[in-house]
Design a protein around this motif. Structure first.
Motif, PDB file in Angstrom:
ATOM      1  N   LEU A 182       0.825  -1.200   0.000  1.00  0.00           N
ATOM      2  CA  LEU A 182       0.000   0.000   0.000  1.00  0.00           C
ATOM      3  C   LEU A 182       0.861   1.253   0.000  1.00  0.00           C
ATOM      4  CD1 LEU A 182      -2.816   1.266   0.165  1.00  0.00           C
ATOM      5  CD2 LEU A 182      -2.650   1.124   2.668  1.00  0.00           C
ATOM      6  N   PHE A 183       1.920   1.244   0.838  1.00  0.00           N
ATOM      7  CA  PHE A 183       2.808   2.400   0.878  1.00  0.00           C
ATOM      8  C   PHE A 183       3.508   2.587  -0.463  1.00  0.00           C
ATOM      9  CE2 PHE A 183       6.972   4.351   1.543  1.00  0.00           C
ATOM     10  CZ  PHE A 183       6.608   5.536   2.175  1.00  0.00           C
ATOM     11  N   TYR A 184       3.945   1.470  -1.056  1.00  0.00           N
ATOM     12  CA  TYR A 184       4.624   1.561  -2.352  1.00  0.00           C
ATOM     13  C   TYR A 184       3.673   2.124  -3.399  1.00  0.00           C
ATOM     14  CZ  TYR A 184       7.119   0.263  -6.596  1.00  0.00           C
ATOM     15  OH  TYR A 184       7.760   0.309  -7.807  1.00  0.00           O
ATOM     16  N   TRP A 185       2.430   1.652  -3.389  1.00  0.00           N
ATOM     17  CA  TRP A 185       1.458   2.133  -4.373  1.00  0.00           C
ATOM     18  C   TRP A 185       1.208   3.619  -4.188  1.00  0.00           C
ATOM     19  CZ3 TRP A 185      -3.456   4.296  -3.883  1.00  0.00           C
ATOM     20  CH2 TRP A 185      -4.171   4.438  -5.092  1.00  0.00           C
ATOM     21  N   MET A 186       1.050   4.049  -2.930  1.00  0.00           N
ATOM     22  CA  MET A 186       0.796   5.464  -2.681  1.00  0.00           C
ATOM     23  C   MET A 186       2.005   6.307  -3.062  1.00  0.00           C
ATOM     24  SD  MET A 186      -1.129   5.094   1.001  1.00  0.00           S
ATOM     25  CE  MET A 186      -1.261   6.851   1.265  1.00  0.00           C
ATOM     26  N   ALA A 187       3.215   5.834  -2.676  1.00  0.00           N
ATOM     27  CA  ALA A 187       4.421   6.601  -2.974  1.00  0.00           C
ATOM     28  C   ALA A 187       4.699   6.653  -4.468  1.00  0.00           C
ATOM     29  CB  ALA A 187       5.611   5.996  -2.235  1.00  0.00           C
ATOM     30  N   SER A 188       4.432   5.547  -5.161  1.00  0.00           N
ATOM     31  CA  SER A 188       4.727   5.511  -6.598  1.00  0.00           C
ATOM     32  C   SER A 188       3.779   6.386  -7.401  1.00  0.00           C
ATOM     33  CB  SER A 188       4.663   4.067  -7.111  1.00  0.00           C
ATOM     34  OG  SER A 188       3.358   3.540  -6.974  1.00  0.00           O
ATOM     35  N   ARG A 189       2.668   6.812  -6.804  1.00  0.00           N
ATOM     36  CA  ARG A 189       1.743   7.701  -7.501  1.00  0.00           C
ATOM     37  C   ARG A 189       2.411   9.025  -7.854  1.00  0.00           C
ATOM     38  NH1 ARG A 189      -2.836   6.971  -9.926  1.00  0.00           N
ATOM     39  NH2 ARG A 189      -3.764   8.864  -9.059  1.00  0.00           N
ATOM     40  N   SER A 190       3.437   9.405  -7.084  1.00  0.00           N
ATOM     41  CA  SER A 190       4.090  10.692  -7.326  1.00  0.00           C
ATOM     42  C   SER A 190       5.233  10.591  -8.325  1.00  0.00           C
ATOM     43  CB  SER A 190       4.593  11.289  -6.006  1.00  0.00           C
ATOM     44  OG  SER A 190       5.426  10.382  -5.321  1.00  0.00           O
ATOM     45  N   ILE A 191       5.514   9.397  -8.868  1.00  0.00           N
ATOM     46  CA  ILE A 191       6.485   9.302  -9.960  1.00  0.00           C
ATOM     47  C   ILE A 191       5.829   9.884 -11.201  1.00  0.00           C
ATOM     48  CG2 ILE A 191       7.846   7.769 -11.409  1.00  0.00           C
ATOM     49  CD1 ILE A 191       7.946   5.783  -9.123  1.00  0.00           C
ATOM     50  N   PRO A 192       6.392  10.953 -11.769  1.00  0.00           N
ATOM     51  CA  PRO A 192       5.697  11.623 -12.876  1.00  0.00           C
ATOM     52  C   PRO A 192       5.619  10.765 -14.121  1.00  0.00           C
ATOM     53  CG  PRO A 192       7.886  12.561 -12.555  1.00  0.00           C
ATOM     54  CD  PRO A 192       7.645  11.640 -11.398  1.00  0.00           C
ATOM     55  N   ASP A 193       4.509  10.916 -14.812  1.00  0.00           N
ATOM     56  CA  ASP A 193       4.308  10.266 -16.107  1.00  0.00           C
ATOM     57  C   ASP A 193       4.845  11.208 -17.182  1.00  0.00           C
ATOM     58  OD1 ASP A 193       3.492   9.057 -18.411  1.00  0.00           O
ATOM     59  OD2 ASP A 193       1.336   9.169 -17.983  1.00  0.00           O
ATOM     60  N   TYR A 194       5.954  10.828 -17.801  1.00  0.00           N
ATOM     61  CA  TYR A 194       6.598  11.696 -18.786  1.00  0.00           C
ATOM     62  C   TYR A 194       5.859  11.727 -20.128  1.00  0.00           C
ATOM     63  CZ  TYR A 194      10.651  11.884 -15.634  1.00  0.00           C
ATOM     64  OH  TYR A 194      11.482  12.091 -14.558  1.00  0.00           O
ATOM     65  N   GLU A 195       4.806  10.948 -20.259  1.00  0.00           N
ATOM     66  CA  GLU A 195       4.040  10.946 -21.506  1.00  0.00           C
ATOM     67  C   GLU A 195       2.640  11.525 -21.310  1.00  0.00           C
ATOM     68  OE1 GLU A 195       5.379   7.477 -24.322  1.00  0.00           O
ATOM     69  OE2 GLU A 195       4.801   6.614 -22.381  1.00  0.00           O
ATOM     70  N   ALA A 196       2.458  12.263 -20.234  1.00  0.00           N
ATOM     71  CA  ALA A 196       1.129  12.800 -19.928  1.00  0.00           C
ATOM     72  C   ALA A 196       0.809  14.010 -20.798  1.00  0.00           C
ATOM     73  CB  ALA A 196       1.038  13.162 -18.455  1.00  0.00           C
ATOM     74  N   ASP A 197      -0.471  14.279 -20.906  1.00  0.00           N
ATOM     75  CA  ASP A 197      -0.980  15.425 -21.654  1.00  0.00           C
ATOM     76  C   ASP A 197      -1.867  16.211 -20.695  1.00  0.00           C
ATOM     77  OD1 ASP A 197      -2.386  17.152 -23.433  1.00  0.00           O
ATOM     78  OD2 ASP A 197      -1.983  15.772 -25.086  1.00  0.00           O
ATOM     79  N   TRP A 198      -1.410  17.440 -20.332  1.00  0.00           N
ATOM     80  CA  TRP A 198      -2.121  18.206 -19.313  1.00  0.00           C
ATOM     81  C   TRP A 198      -2.630  19.533 -19.887  1.00  0.00           C
ATOM     82  CZ3 TRP A 198      -2.743  15.181 -15.258  1.00  0.00           C
ATOM     83  CH2 TRP A 198      -1.722  14.300 -14.866  1.00  0.00           C
ATOM     84  N   THR A 199      -3.742  19.986 -19.351  1.00  0.00           N
ATOM     85  CA  THR A 199      -4.255  21.312 -19.652  1.00  0.00           C
ATOM     86  C   THR A 199      -3.993  22.196 -18.439  1.00  0.00           C
ATOM     87  OG1 THR A 199      -5.981  20.432 -21.095  1.00  0.00           O
ATOM     88  CG2 THR A 199      -6.295  22.668 -20.244  1.00  0.00           C
ATOM     89  N   VAL A 200      -3.276  23.307 -18.650  1.00  0.00           N
ATOM     90  CA  VAL A 200      -2.848  24.152 -17.538  1.00  0.00           C
ATOM     91  C   VAL A 200      -3.151  25.606 -17.852  1.00  0.00           C
ATOM     92  CG1 VAL A 200      -1.006  22.577 -16.817  1.00  0.00           C
ATOM     93  CG2 VAL A 200      -0.509  24.358 -18.497  1.00  0.00           C
ATOM     94  N   PRO A 201      -3.308  26.434 -16.813  1.00  0.00           N
ATOM     95  CA  PRO A 201      -3.595  27.857 -17.046  1.00  0.00           C
ATOM     96  C   PRO A 201      -2.314  28.672 -17.227  1.00  0.00           C
ATOM     97  CG  PRO A 201      -3.668  27.396 -14.702  1.00  0.00           C
ATOM     98  CD  PRO A 201      -3.386  26.081 -15.383  1.00  0.00           C
ATOM     99  N   GLY A 202      -2.443  29.832 -17.851  1.00  0.00           N
ATOM    100  CA  GLY A 202      -1.381  30.828 -17.843  1.00  0.00           C
ATOM    101  C   GLY A 202      -0.303  30.667 -18.881  1.00  0.00           C
ATOM    102  N   ILE A 203      -0.548  29.897 -19.961  1.00  0.00           N
ATOM    103  CA  ILE A 203       0.479  29.770 -20.997  1.00  0.00           C
ATOM    104  C   ILE A 203      -0.068  30.294 -22.315  1.00  0.00           C
ATOM    105  CG2 ILE A 203       1.697  27.878 -19.891  1.00  0.00           C
ATOM    106  CD1 ILE A 203       0.322  25.927 -21.742  1.00  0.00           C
TER     107      ILE A 203
END
Length: 827
Positions: free
Chosen positions: A25-46
């Motif tokens: 459980l700890f590994y799963w929770m901690a690994s959630r913060s490993i960034p996905d380098y192939e993600a596609d995000w919508t962000v403000p201010g660009i």
């Protein structure tokens, strides 16, 4: 009995199952913060779409329509990979660690509040240009975009450490990046500690004049131009030729600490096309700092309107401090310019709210601050300040040991300014097109003072000392070597000298410039730059390697950067061991005499290379450490514990009897007069006994790398038994305190020979073929211990290997790890 065994088996099985489930459980929770380098995000201010291409080494190549968006992408990338590191540095500089870690960090918070780094950083923002403030804001917006995604997308709080420590995360502000530059300045500063130690030593010595031996000035007239090593050392060229031969240099493949010269350090050198085999300017840069996991540095490339830039950044700041563009390369070393003075201030015995000035008594500026402490009541501290700077309590830097009763100590430092625009220099360098533009950018640099080395595509090279130089009066009582009386007008600063007074070296006749924190000029006080330098040894080796061949290549610069030959060993062993070599009597196996003779035989055949696979470096390091301590302990008593770090110039003065320095060999309490040879032998025996107790009696089986592991320690979890084996990185390494491939040791503690200070970044730039330039960092790009990029560059770094440093977009995209796309939010 069988029933009992069954229940015990069930209980053990249940316990194991619980541990497995909890760990999973700890590994799963901690690994959630490993960034996905192939993600596609919508962000403000660009303004438009941003592409962050992670190449095979996880180095982000940031492509955007505008410079604003490029810096936004850098802030986003830093936060993705190094969020905990950024938050920790900000909290440390703000003096707010105790809110999370409790009383154990209270002393750090106390110091940061007294220096008011956060206040100075916030007020300094107004001194930046409008363009620079826009860059800082764009970078902060990128950091905050990631923080919002962490919350909205449940990305494991952004870093696994945040599951253990749950501080409230405030948005990143432009002045936070300025604040990080203040923290870096403090970690690189050494002159205040040197002043206090010199004062303590002068008080402890029976003959205060012998301070010239114990804490010697750097010999020679200084050097920056390295084209003629023989002239540099004032040696006949024939002797130089005999020493080096004609084969050229051999390509060697290879949290804060205490003691002398343990602040800023680095190597940087450059060559003109006349000294380059391929006909383009060459440059090498490797800044040194305390090793940590992750390392301080983060590699990145940005595509700006003025062209691409690539190199080493510090997470939390938007500038490339060591790197190159299409037209220029730049690197920095600590200049050791003396930009700090300590003052002893007399407190009015009739009114403790006042201190003495040249014009009578004046009121301290006083304010109170509250330091919150986790799980405890807060602490209120009273901060006092004079015209000479903030009052520093005696608990900090051992200031109390040299502060008389009825007095306090204050600190004047160029960095404590409300117009500290140091970070702006890096922002301007990234857009500079010529050497002249780059030198002009150095005028914004305030502290810590540094040597800015430059090389350009048109073949020019230059080195400029950047940073504010105090304007002192010639009648200063201690010449800033020790704390002085704050109420004496002649001791006070008259302001700051103008930028043109800083040493400058441009287009040298012999074609090579270099610096290893060595003395570069020999000017009279008060324009002397410094009495306290960071190196007297590495510069001699660099000069020898640069002169050993007429022209250089990228690979010869790499070879010099990785060189592990110790000039200190080559200089000291013939002096210290001259009466011991080949003079012993036959001795039985297992005796002290036999072990000493074998050690001396090994050292006699050794070339001074601090190779991890050899026993000689370990014997040498232990011998010199034991020798120095034996020489000083009867003269300065308990203060000898501050002098475990070997000072080669001190030992050379003693064994050459310069100005009667051999007197250190005599043990003062004894009735006989001991000789330096006797001290050398006793110290060697003591060192061998120490080593045999740890590594056994077989000298040939000893290995420098077994004692000299590089310790990259996580700044928080690295001290815990539960997590240290996951977050800390240890590697056997070559090099030592005085090698170009610097791998410096603490000299004390349970592991006195461990490698804790070295090149966290290495870069070599070749303008004959810019895309053949290379770089590396000491750990990995990610600060996440569960990421494969947490330490993937560490083994390359240990072996002396590099990764490509290209500005070619197609090479970055080839076999990339992923492309993160940031899309603007629609109105």
């Amino acid at each position: 009995m069988i029933t009992l065994l069954r229940w015990l088996t069930r209980l053990v099985g249940a316990g194991i199952a619980v541990l497995v489930v909890a760990g999973s459980l700890f590994y799963w929770m901690a690994s959630r913060s490993i960034p996905d380098y192939e993600a596609d995000w919508t962000v403000p201010g660009i303004d438009g779409e941003i592409e962050i291409v992670r190449n095979t080494a996880a180095v982000p190549h940031i492509f955007a329509l505008t410079d604003h968006d490029a810096y936004y992408g850098l802030g986003f990338s830093h936060a993705q990979d190094r969020l905990w590191q950024m938050l920790l540095m900000r909290r440390q500089a703000q003096g707010r660690l105790s809110e999370v870690f409790g009383r154990r960090t209270l002393e750090i918070d106390d110091l940061m509040r007294r220096l008011d780094l956060d206040g100075h950083a916030t007020r300094s923002l107004d001194a930046f240009s409008e363009e620079s403030r826009g860059i800082l804001q764009a970078y902060a917006d990128g950091v905050n975009a990631w923080l919002r995604l962490v919350g909205s997308e449940a990305l494991g709080r952004g870093a696994p450490e945040l599951f253990l420590f749950e501080p409230e995360i405030a948005p990143w502000r432009p002045n936070d990046s300025v604040l990080i530059s203040f923290l870096m300045a403090l970690e690189l500063a050494t002159h205040h500690e040197n002043e206090i130690l010199r004062a303590r030593a002068s008080l402890a010595l029976p003959e205060p004049g012998r301070i010239a031996d114990l804490m010697p000035d750097a010999p020679g007239t200084g050097a920056a131009e390295l084209g003629d090593f023989a002239s540099l050392l004032e040696l006949p060229r024939t002797l130089f030729a005999e020493a080096t031969g004609s084969t050229g240099p051999r390509d060697a493949l290879h949290p804060n600490w205490q003691g002398l010269n343990r602040g800023g350090a680095s190597n940087v050198w450059a060559a003109t096309p006349a000294r380059s085999a391929a006909g383009g300017a060459l440059m090498a840069s490797d800044p040194h700092q305390s090793l940590s996991a992750p390392t301080l540095w983060y590699l990145a490339r940005l595509e700006l309107a003025t062209g691409g830039v690539i190199g080493a950044t510090i997470p939390g700041t938007p500038g490339i401090l060591n790197g190159r563009s299409e037209r220029l390369s730049w690197g920095i070393t600590a200049s050791y310019l003396d930009d700090i003075d300590l003052y002893i201030e007399e407190v009015n015995p009739e009114n403790p709210t006042q201190y003495r000035t040249p014009d009578g008594w004046a009121e301290f500026e006083t304010r109170r601050e509250i330091i919150e402490i986790a799980d405890e009541a807060p602490v209120t501290i009273t901060l006092r300040e004079t015209v000479n700077g903030p009052v520093i309590p005696g608990a900090h830097w051992n200031a109390g040991t040299v502060t008389p009763a009825g007095h306090v100590m204050t600190m004047r430092w160029t960095a404590l300014s409300d117009e500290n625009t140091t970070i702006q220099t890096g922002l301007r360098l990234m857009r500079a097109r010529t050497i002249e533009e780059a030198l002009e950018a150095g005028e914004d640099f305030v502290a810590p003072s540094a040597n800015l080395m430059l090389a350009s595509e048109d073949g020019r090279i230059a080195m400029q000392v950047v940073g504010h130089m105090p304007w002192r009066l010639i009648e200063h009582e201690t010449q800033a070597r020790m704390p002085s009386r704050g109420w004496v007008e002649g001791n006070r600063w008259q302001g700051i000298t103008q930028y043109f007074a800083n040493p400058t070296f441009i287009d040298p006749e012999r074609g090579i410039l270099g610096n290893t924190n060595n003395k570069m000029v020999d000017r009279d006080f008060p324009l002397h730059v410094s009495f306290h330098w960071g190196d007297t040894q590495r510069i001699t080796r660099l000069g020898r390697l640069m002169e050993a061949r007429e022209v250089h290549t990228r690979d010869s610069f790499i070879g010099a950067q990785l060189d592990t030959v110790s000039p200190a060993a080559r200089n000291l062993l013939p002096l210290v061991a001259r009466d011991l070599w080949f003079t012993g009597q036959p001795a039985a196996i297992g005796t002290t005499e036999r072990m000493r003779q074998r050690a001396l035989e090994l050292l006699a055949d050794w070339n001074g290379e601090m190779n991890e696979h050899l026993p000689e470096p370990l014997i040498f390091a232990a011998w010199m450490r034991a020798l120095q301590h034996r020489l000083v302990r009867d003269d300065i008593g308990p203060l000898a514990e501050e002098f475990w770090t070997v000072e080669p110039v001190f030992l050379e003065r003693v064994f050459r009897d310069i100005d009667g320095a051999s007197v250190w060999c005599d043990v003062r309490p004894s009735s006989v007069i001991e000789t330096c040879t006797e001290m050398a032998q006793l110290s060697l025996d003591a060192a061998l006994q120490e080593l045999s107790e740890t590594y056994g009696d077989d000298i040939e089986s000893w290995r420098w790398g077994a004692a000299h592991e590089a310790l990259h320690e996580h700044p928080v979890l690295g001290e815990t038994r539960l997590f240290s084996w996951i977050v800390n990185i240890r590697q056997a390494t070559s090099g030592g305190d005085f090698t170009l491939n610097r791998a410096a040791t603490p000299g004390t503690g349970p592991e006195p020979y461990v490698n804790i200070h070295g090149a966290g970044y290495r870069g070599v730039y070749d303008f004959a073929d810019p895309d053949s330039s290379v770089f590396i960092i000491a750990t990995g790009q990610s600060g996440h211990p569960l990421s494969r990029h947490y330490d993937d560059m560490g083994e390359l770094w240990r072996r002396g290997e590099y990764v490509p440093m290209t500005l070619d977009p197609e090479l970055a995209r080839a076999a990339n790890l992923g492309i993160t796309v940031l899309r603007p939010q629609s109105n």
